[in-house]
Write a protein that holds these residues in place. Sequence first.
Motif, mmCIF file in Angstrom:
data_model
loop_
_atom_site.group_PDB
_atom_site.id
_atom_site.type_symbol
_atom_site.label_atom_id
_atom_site.label_comp_id
_atom_site.label_asym_id
_atom_site.label_seq_id
_atom_site.Cartn_x
_atom_site.Cartn_y
_atom_site.Cartn_z
ATOM 1 N N MET A 1 -37.811 -17.591 16.470
ATOM 2 C CA MET A 1 -37.944 -16.504 15.547
ATOM 3 C C MET A 1 -38.053 -15.155 16.274
ATOM 4 N N LEU A 2 -38.838 -15.122 17.358
ATOM 5 C CA LEU A 2 -38.974 -13.867 18.095
ATOM 6 C C LEU A 2 -37.627 -13.414 18.657
ATOM 7 N N LEU A 3 -36.865 -14.370 19.155
ATOM 8 C CA LEU A 3 -35.566 -14.030 19.739
ATOM 9 C C LEU A 3 -34.656 -13.392 18.693
ATOM 10 N N SER A 4 -34.717 -13.868 17.466
ATOM 11 C CA SER A 4 -33.867 -13.278 16.426
ATOM 12 C C SER A 4 -34.277 -11.827 16.147
ATOM 13 N N TRP A 5 -35.565 -11.519 16.226
ATOM 14 C CA TRP A 5 -36.011 -10.129 16.052
ATOM 15 C C TRP A 5 -35.569 -9.263 17.224
ATOM 16 N N ILE A 6 -35.658 -9.812 18.425
ATOM 17 C CA ILE A 6 -35.256 -9.067 19.620
ATOM 18 C C ILE A 6 -33.777 -8.716 19.552
ATOM 19 N N GLU A 7 -32.966 -9.666 19.123
ATOM 20 C CA GLU A 7 -31.517 -9.483 19.091
ATOM 21 C C GLU A 7 -31.029 -8.694 17.875
ATOM 22 N N ASN A 8 -31.863 -8.510 16.885
ATOM 23 C CA ASN A 8 -31.466 -7.844 15.643
ATOM 24 C C ASN A 8 -31.372 -6.328 15.857
ATOM 25 N N GLU A 9 -30.172 -5.831 15.989
ATOM 26 C CA GLU A 9 -29.957 -4.403 16.237
ATOM 27 C C GLU A 9 -30.317 -3.534 15.036
ATOM 28 N N ASP A 10 -30.438 -4.140 13.858
ATOM 29 C CA ASP A 10 -30.822 -3.391 12.664
ATOM 30 C C ASP A 10 -32.339 -3.269 12.516
ATOM 31 N N ALA A 11 -33.069 -4.062 13.285
ATOM 32 C CA ALA A 11 -34.535 -4.003 13.220
ATOM 33 C C ALA A 11 -35.025 -2.737 13.917
ATOM 34 N N PRO A 12 -36.129 -2.183 13.475
ATOM 35 C CA PRO A 12 -36.693 -1.011 14.159
ATOM 36 C C PRO A 12 -37.003 -1.363 15.624
ATOM 37 N N THR A 13 -36.811 -0.393 16.490
ATOM 38 C CA THR A 13 -37.040 -0.679 17.919
ATOM 39 C C THR A 13 -38.486 -1.063 18.202
ATOM 40 N N GLN A 14 -39.435 -0.559 17.405
ATOM 41 C CA GLN A 14 -40.831 -0.954 17.613
ATOM 42 C C GLN A 14 -41.028 -2.448 17.350
ATOM 43 N N VAL A 15 -40.332 -2.960 16.345
ATOM 44 C CA VAL A 15 -40.415 -4.388 16.030
ATOM 45 C C VAL A 15 -39.765 -5.198 17.147
ATOM 46 N N ARG A 16 -38.638 -4.732 17.622
ATOM 47 C CA ARG A 16 -37.948 -5.426 18.716
ATOM 48 C C ARG A 16 -38.804 -5.430 19.982
ATOM 49 N N ALA A 17 -39.446 -4.302 20.265
ATOM 50 C CA ALA A 17 -40.320 -4.213 21.438
ATOM 51 C C ALA A 17 -41.513 -5.152 21.286
ATOM 52 N N TRP A 18 -42.100 -5.187 20.107
ATOM 53 C CA TRP A 18 -43.223 -6.073 19.835
ATOM 54 C C TRP A 18 -42.813 -7.533 20.038
ATOM 55 N N ALA A 19 -41.649 -7.911 19.508
ATOM 56 C CA ALA A 19 -41.160 -9.285 19.651
ATOM 57 C C ALA A 19 -40.907 -9.612 21.122
ATOM 58 N N LEU A 20 -40.366 -8.669 21.865
ATOM 59 C CA LEU A 20 -40.113 -8.888 23.294
ATOM 60 C C LEU A 20 -41.422 -9.047 24.058
ATOM 61 N N ARG A 21 -42.412 -8.268 23.690
ATOM 62 C CA ARG A 21 -43.723 -8.356 24.340
ATOM 63 C C ARG A 21 -44.327 -9.748 24.140
ATOM 64 N N LEU A 22 -44.122 -10.329 22.979
ATOM 65 C CA LEU A 22 -44.687 -11.644 22.668
ATOM 66 C C LEU A 22 -43.824 -12.809 23.148
ATOM 67 N N PHE A 23 -42.576 -12.521 23.473
ATOM 68 C CA PHE A 23 -41.634 -13.584 23.837
ATOM 69 C C PHE A 23 -42.017 -14.194 25.186
ATOM 70 N N PRO A 24 -42.087 -15.514 25.272
ATOM 71 C CA PRO A 24 -42.450 -16.153 26.541
ATOM 72 C C PRO A 24 -41.319 -16.016 27.579
ATOM 73 N N ALA A 25 -41.582 -15.260 28.623
ATOM 74 C CA ALA A 25 -40.562 -14.984 29.648
ATOM 75 C C ALA A 25 -40.071 -16.262 30.327
ATOM 76 N N GLU A 26 -40.958 -17.231 30.452
ATOM 77 C CA GLU A 26 -40.601 -18.468 31.150
ATOM 78 C C GLU A 26 -39.686 -19.386 30.341
ATOM 79 N N SER A 27 -39.414 -19.042 29.093
ATOM 80 C CA SER A 27 -38.582 -19.900 28.252
ATOM 81 C C SER A 27 -37.141 -19.990 28.737
ATOM 82 N N GLY A 28 -36.675 -18.956 29.402
ATOM 83 C CA GLY A 28 -35.297 -18.952 29.889
ATOM 84 C C GLY A 28 -34.274 -18.649 28.807
ATOM 85 N N GLN A 29 -34.702 -18.376 27.599
ATOM 86 C CA GLN A 29 -33.782 -18.120 26.498
ATOM 87 C C GLN A 29 -33.238 -16.694 26.489
#
Length: 158
Positions: A1-29
């Motif tokens: 779900m977080l990845l879909s927010w990160i990739e969503n270019e229509d989402a506000p950049t604050q939401v994308r940044a928030w999703a990226l902050r929460l996204f587990p870096a070690e996932s490799g996705q």
Amino acid sequence: MLLSWIENEDAPTQVRAWALRLFPAESGQLTISQLRQLLAPGDPELSLEVVRSLALKDEPTAMTMLKRVASDQSADEVLRAEAIVGLAGTPQAHLETLAELTGAQSQVVGEEALRALRGIPLEDRIREQIQKVSVDYPKRTPLVEAALNPTSLMTGIP
């Protein structure tokens, strides 16, 4: 779900940044290529999270991108400093870049580069380069001293 927010270019950049902050870096996705695209728009909040994510990647391409951001004089100085923090995890591998950045016009960038060099062995030519920073930027002298002589930080401490 977080990845879909990160990739969503229509989402506000604050939401994308928030999703990226929460996204587990070690996932490799999330790939370096995707992070590069996220950095391109130039939104400060999203760019900061991209730089932090790059710092968690143990890949040469990520480190190259961090070097590029840190050295980009047109980039926001906080973003540049955060890129230096990412490089500081392996300072010997980025010695030339970090030494060069100690003399940056931006105080934030120069000081962060000096912090990154504390406590690591430095060749004479790098030591000389760093010593010159005290002449050009006298306010950085304590950090220059700490980088060149880490034991100076212990002076006056019981």
